[in-house]
Structures are given as C-alpha cells and as structure tokens.
Design an enzyme around this catalytic site. Structure first.
Site, PDB file in Angstrom:
ATOM      1  N   GLU A 156      44.052  48.745  48.960  1.00 11.40           N
ATOM      2  CA  GLU A 156      42.945  47.908  49.453  1.00 11.40           C
ATOM      3  C   GLU A 156      43.255  46.451  49.138  1.00 11.40           C
ATOM      4  O   GLU A 156      43.914  46.149  48.146  1.00 11.40           O
ATOM      5  CB  GLU A 156      41.631  48.352  48.816  1.00 11.40           C
ATOM      6  CG  GLU A 156      41.621  48.421  47.290  1.00 11.40           C
ATOM      7  CD  GLU A 156      41.268  47.123  46.604  1.00 11.40           C
ATOM      8  OE1 GLU A 156      40.764  46.233  47.295  1.00 11.40           O
ATOM      9  OE2 GLU A 156      41.521  46.998  45.389  1.00 11.40           O
ATOM     10  N   LEU A 158      40.563  44.090  49.240  1.00 14.63           N
ATOM     11  CA  LEU A 158      39.193  43.575  49.333  1.00 14.63           C
ATOM     12  C   LEU A 158      38.906  42.620  48.187  1.00 14.63           C
ATOM     13  O   LEU A 158      39.166  42.941  47.039  1.00 14.63           O
ATOM     14  CB  LEU A 158      38.186  44.724  49.249  1.00 14.63           C
ATOM     15  CG  LEU A 158      38.427  45.933  50.144  1.00 14.63           C
ATOM     16  CD1 LEU A 158      37.339  46.966  49.931  1.00 14.63           C
ATOM     17  CD2 LEU A 158      38.487  45.493  51.588  1.00 14.63           C
ATOM     18  N   LYS A 209      50.889  46.284  46.788  1.00  9.74           N
ATOM     19  CA  LYS A 209      49.589  45.906  46.220  1.00  9.74           C
ATOM     20  C   LYS A 209      49.739  45.171  44.902  1.00  9.74           C
ATOM     21  O   LYS A 209      49.181  44.089  44.699  1.00  9.74           O
ATOM     22  CB  LYS A 209      48.702  47.149  46.048  1.00  9.74           C
ATOM     23  CG  LYS A 209      47.368  46.870  45.381  1.00  9.74           C
ATOM     24  CD  LYS A 209      46.553  45.821  46.140  1.00  9.74           C
ATOM     25  CE  LYS A 209      45.504  45.142  45.281  1.00  9.74           C
ATOM     26  NZ  LYS A 209      44.263  45.820  45.173  1.00  9.74           N
ATOM     27  N   PHE A 254      44.423  29.732  47.515  1.00  8.27           N
ATOM     28  CA  PHE A 254      44.734  30.067  46.114  1.00  8.27           C
ATOM     29  C   PHE A 254      45.475  28.955  45.386  1.00  8.27           C
ATOM     30  O   PHE A 254      46.336  29.186  44.559  1.00  8.27           O
ATOM     31  CB  PHE A 254      45.465  31.421  46.010  1.00  8.27           C
ATOM     32  CG  PHE A 254      44.465  32.545  45.897  1.00  8.27           C
ATOM     33  CD1 PHE A 254      43.658  32.861  46.972  1.00  8.27           C
ATOM     34  CD2 PHE A 254      44.295  33.239  44.715  1.00  8.27           C
ATOM     35  CE1 PHE A 254      42.683  33.851  46.866  1.00  8.27           C
ATOM     36  CE2 PHE A 254      43.329  34.232  44.600  1.00  8.27           C
ATOM     37  CZ  PHE A 254      42.522  34.534  45.674  1.00  8.27           C
ATOM     38  N   LEU A 255      45.107  27.732  45.746  1.00 11.14           N
ATOM     39  CA  LEU A 255      45.662  26.577  45.042  1.00 11.14           C
ATOM     40  C   LEU A 255      44.524  25.724  44.467  1.00 11.14           C
ATOM     41  O   LEU A 255      44.639  24.506  44.395  1.00 11.14           O
ATOM     42  CB  LEU A 255      46.525  25.739  45.991  1.00 11.14           C
ATOM     43  CG  LEU A 255      47.880  26.344  46.394  1.00 11.14           C
ATOM     44  CD1 LEU A 255      48.604  25.446  47.379  1.00 11.14           C
ATOM     45  CD2 LEU A 255      48.765  26.601  45.168  1.00 11.14           C
ATOM     46  N   CYS A 265      40.454  42.600  38.756  1.00 11.82           N
ATOM     47  CA  CYS A 265      41.712  42.949  39.426  1.00 11.82           C
ATOM     48  C   CYS A 265      42.911  42.134  38.967  1.00 11.82           C
ATOM     49  O   CYS A 265      43.877  42.692  38.451  1.00 11.82           O
ATOM     50  CB  CYS A 265      41.527  42.818  40.928  1.00 11.82           C
ATOM     51  SG  CYS A 265      40.195  43.878  41.505  1.00 11.82           S
TER      52      CYS A 265
END
Ligand code: UGA
Length: 450
Positions: A156, A158, A209, A254-255, A265
C-alpha cells in the site's frame, strides 16, 4: 467464477485496512473486513470510526448502507467467505528495530485454519522481504486439509490524511505474484482505477515498499540537513527546496524542512529496512544517518525555543499541533511527544491545541493544572502565552485571526517548526518569527541570537 462474484476479505481494520476495504467497496466489490479488536469491529459496524481520516466517515456510511462492506467480528467467517484476502495487520518495530511480524503470522494461521477452497492471499501490510514466503510456509504448516492457495504482495502507498485519495487515484499499483492467475485477479480488482500497474516477483514488490518509505525519509532528512546550513549561513531553505525541486530528477515534494518526520510508517519502516539489510550483511549506513538527522531535529527545535525565550522555566508556551501531520488524529512517533517532554522537563507551562489529536495526546500527557492545559482553540492556547510553537501545519493555523492572536499573547513570538506561516503577515503585527532553516526575525539580524 465470474469476476463480479469475487469477494474480498480484509484482515485488520486500521489505517491501511479500513480505507482499503472501503476503497474496494467503492470500486464495486463486495468486501468483508475483520479485526482482532472486537470493540473496533462493533464501532465500525455502528458507523463509527476508530480514527480520523477525511472522507472516511461518509464512505463508511455509504457502504454499510449499500451492504458492499460488511464488518465481521469472526475472522474465520471472513476467510471462508472471501476469495481474495488482504492482510492489513500492523507490523510495528521491535526494540532492535526489526519488524514484529506476530500479527502477520497470526493472520496467516487464521487463514490456514479456515481455508475452504482456493484463496489468493495478499500481503498488503509493509513487511520485510521474504515475508510472503513465510506467510506461505505458515499456511502450509497450519492448514486443515490441502486446499489450494497462493500468496501475492500488493504493497500500500496510502498516506494518512489522504488515504482515500491515494487509494482511488494511485501513482502506481505494484503487484508481486508468482502465477498468471494471481496477477489477473489483482489486475481485475484495480481495473476501474485505470492506474499504472507494475508486475514483479514477490521479493521485489516487498522491497519496493520499504525502499519507497526509506527514500521519503531520506529526502526529508536531506532537506533538514541543508536547512541547518541555510540557517547557519544566512540562506532560506524554502527557496533552496524550490530550486532543487524544479529539477524533475529530484522532484518538488517531500522537501519541507522542519521538525522532521514522525508517524507509524516512516520511522519504523526505516528501522526495519536497516535491519533487513543487516541480516544480509549490508550496513545501509546512509539510512542510519537519516535516522540520526531526524532525531536531532527535536534537540534543534528545543534549543531554538530556548534561544528565543532565554529561560524556559515558568514560560507559558502555546503548542499548536500535536498530530504527526495535518488531517489525522495520529500522534504515533509524533515529534510533538518528544518536544512536549523536553519543554516540560525545562519547567515550561504548556497550553496545547490540535484540531483532532488532543484526545490521543491526553492519554500520553494527562492534563495538569497550569503545567499542561488543553485548550479549545488556537487562540485560547495563545492567550497569555510567551510564545506560540507550531508543531503541525494544520491549515487553520495559516488562516487564524492574527490581529486577535496578537491581542491575546503576552509576548508576540512564534517558533514555527513546520515553516508553514507567512512572516510577511506576522512581522508587521509585531511578532518575532523563528522558523527552521531560514533567517530569523530582527534579533538575528542585529546579531543578538546566533
Ligand atoms: C507514509 C508514506 O508517505 C506513504 O506513501 C506510505 O504508504 C505510508 O507511509 C505507509 O507506509 O503506510 P504517512 O506516514 O501517512 O505516509 O505520512 P507522510 O505524508 O509520508 O509524512 C510522514 C512524516 O514526514 C510526517 O511527520 C510529515 O510531517 C513529515 N514530512 C513530510 C516532512 O517533515 N517533510 C516533508 O517534506 C514531508
């Protein structure tokens, strides 16, 4: 069997399982879902959600009514009633960083004991490479009789807060499987999405993943490391990130520099990935540094607050945001937990506010007169505060009534751990503004604070 009759079962109704179950129901499949926590199953059956996730409440009502989603307390019934079973149970980390797969094994054993015909068993929980093989072995070991089955891996991707959107509009669907039959069943399941599908073997799907989450963590620690240099050298990490992100080979997301990553996670998957590498004799030292940089964020932020306020003892601090990210009530591994502990140790008085996560935070930090107070709004938390600390970038903090906040605070100071506020709004109102990886307000410029 005709495609429309194929039934889906989901084992584990947490942050992955419940959106997955409702997502498949939304795509038209008949889905049953179970969880070892009976109270959770009862709550879901009654239309209640065990956690906050935008859009889920509506979808749950819709598919309880359409009967396309059936929550079941009996795991055996879920197994016997389904053709495709998704294992969505938790894979927390153990003390040594490796993944604790006891819930996965438990699910595999329950499946084994209830096999009543061919089942496709799909590992969706994030787990180390070779877990699918172990699931297969466990089922062979514990099964009654010899019905056929196959294990596949369909990781996943998510994110909490946008789980349904990620599920219904995925960037990619990764299917790791051995047989054409398994690939075909899983492709059919996702067919209505028209998504990009990557077919791989089992080990590869599992590694995709872990490698994805570890890479995301790496990106965050990288920008935080660069942010520290920006701060020291007098540059702005937001602009640096923008410049970096314009290169499509790097990508803009993601910076965002700040107090670092948390949640259930990224931290645990990074640890598990390092641990897997170690088992194969590889050191993955880059990822150990990623962890270290992230841990150091807490210290950097607390020192920043300390430098801004001088003495922390008996200072009233408004803490805006407790969840590990916006649009969730999840505080697992949230930076706020460590920051609140450190500030309390320093004798500060905390006035906490989060739009969703206060209930969860209260279980970790019970209210204590004066020392730790939960407030009904951001403005209430800011009342008589010596500084406002922003730990989660909820949208409502960006649009709060700043002139009103200015009237209520004792000292107009903001320390923004997520770089989410606009200094051009705050500074004209008289706020001293400190952020991460950016030059600070006036005091910095005159060299008082370094
Ligand atoms: C993460 C991944 O993004 C999902 O793709 C994955 O499916 C999921 O884990 C999972 O394995 O189940 P999630 O934990 O919900 O999703 O949260 P993220 O959006 O990845 O954010 C993680 C943390 O990083 C948050 O604390 C967030 O504030 C922080 N972050 C994120 C930053 O500090 N900077 C950024 O630029 C982005």
């Amino acid at each position: 069997m005709s495609e429309s009759k194929r039934r889906v079962g989901v084992l584990g109704l947490g942050h992955v399982g419940l959106p997955t179950a409702l997502g498949f129901a939304e795509l038209g499949w008949s889905v049953s879902g179970t969880d070892s926590d009976r109270i959770k199953v009862e709550q879901i059956s009654g239309g209640g959600l065990p956690f906050y996730e935008p859009g889920m409440s509506e979808l749950l009502q819709k598919h309880l009514a359409s009967r396309r989603f059936r929550p079941l307390a009996d795991i055996g019934l879920t197994v016997r009633d389904s053709d495709i079973l998704f294992i969505c149970v938790g894979t927390p980390h153990r003390e040594d960083g490796s993944a604790d797969l006891s819930q996965v094994e438990g699910a595999a054993r329950s499946i084994a004991e209830n096999l009543n015909g061919y089942k496709l068993i799909v590992e969706k929980s994030t787990a180390p490479v070779h877990t699918a093989r172990w699931i297969e072995r466990a089922i062979l070991r514990y099964q009654n009789g010899k019905p056929e089955f196959e294990v596949a891996c369909n990781p996943e991707f998510l994110r909490e807060g946008t789980a349904l959107r990620d599920l219904l509009h995925p960037d990619r669907v990764v299917i790791g499987a051995k047989s054409e039959k398994a690939r075909c069943w899983l492709r059919e399941l996702y067919e209505p999405l028209n998504a990009k599908i990557l077919l791989t073997d089992l080990n590869t799907a599992e590694i995709i993943k872990h490698a994805s989450n570890a890479f995301l963590a790496l990106k965050i620690s990288y920008i935080n490391m660069v942010g520290d240099l920006c701060e020291a050298a007098g540059a702005d990490v937001k602009d640096v990130a923008e410049g970096l992100g314009m290169d499509p080979r790097i990508g803009a997301s993601f910076l965002d520099a700040g107090i670092g990553y948390g949640g259930f996670c990224l931290p645990k998957d990074l640890k598990a990935f390092i641990s897997v590498a170690q088992e194969f004799g590889l050191s993955f030292s880059v990822l150990r540094e990623v962890e270290q940089v992230n841990q150091d964020r807490i210290d950097r932020f607390v020192r920043k607050v300390q430098r801004a306020l001088w003495v922390l003892k008996d200072k009233r601090l408004a803490v805006w945001g407790l969840a590990f990210k916006p649009d969730t009530d999840d505080i697992r591994e949230a930076p706020s937990i460590h920051i609140a502990s450190r500030l309390l140790q320093s004798g500060a008085l905390l006035r906490l506010y989060d739009p969703q996560a206060m209930e969860a935070f209260r279980l970790v930090f019970p209210e204590e007169a004066e020392r730790l107070v939960y407030c009904g709004s951001a403005v209430e938390a800011a009342t008589s505060a010596h500084a406002i600390l922003v730990l989660t970038e909820w949208q409502e903090f960006r649009t709060v009534d700043w002139p009103k906040v200015r009237q209520e605070v004792a000292v107009p100071m903001v320390v923004d751990g997520r770089n989410c506020l606009d200094r051009t709004v705050l500074e004209p109102l008289g706020f001293e503004y400190h952020s991460m990886g950016q030059p600070s307000s006036a005091l910095h410029e005159v060299g008082v604070i370094r």
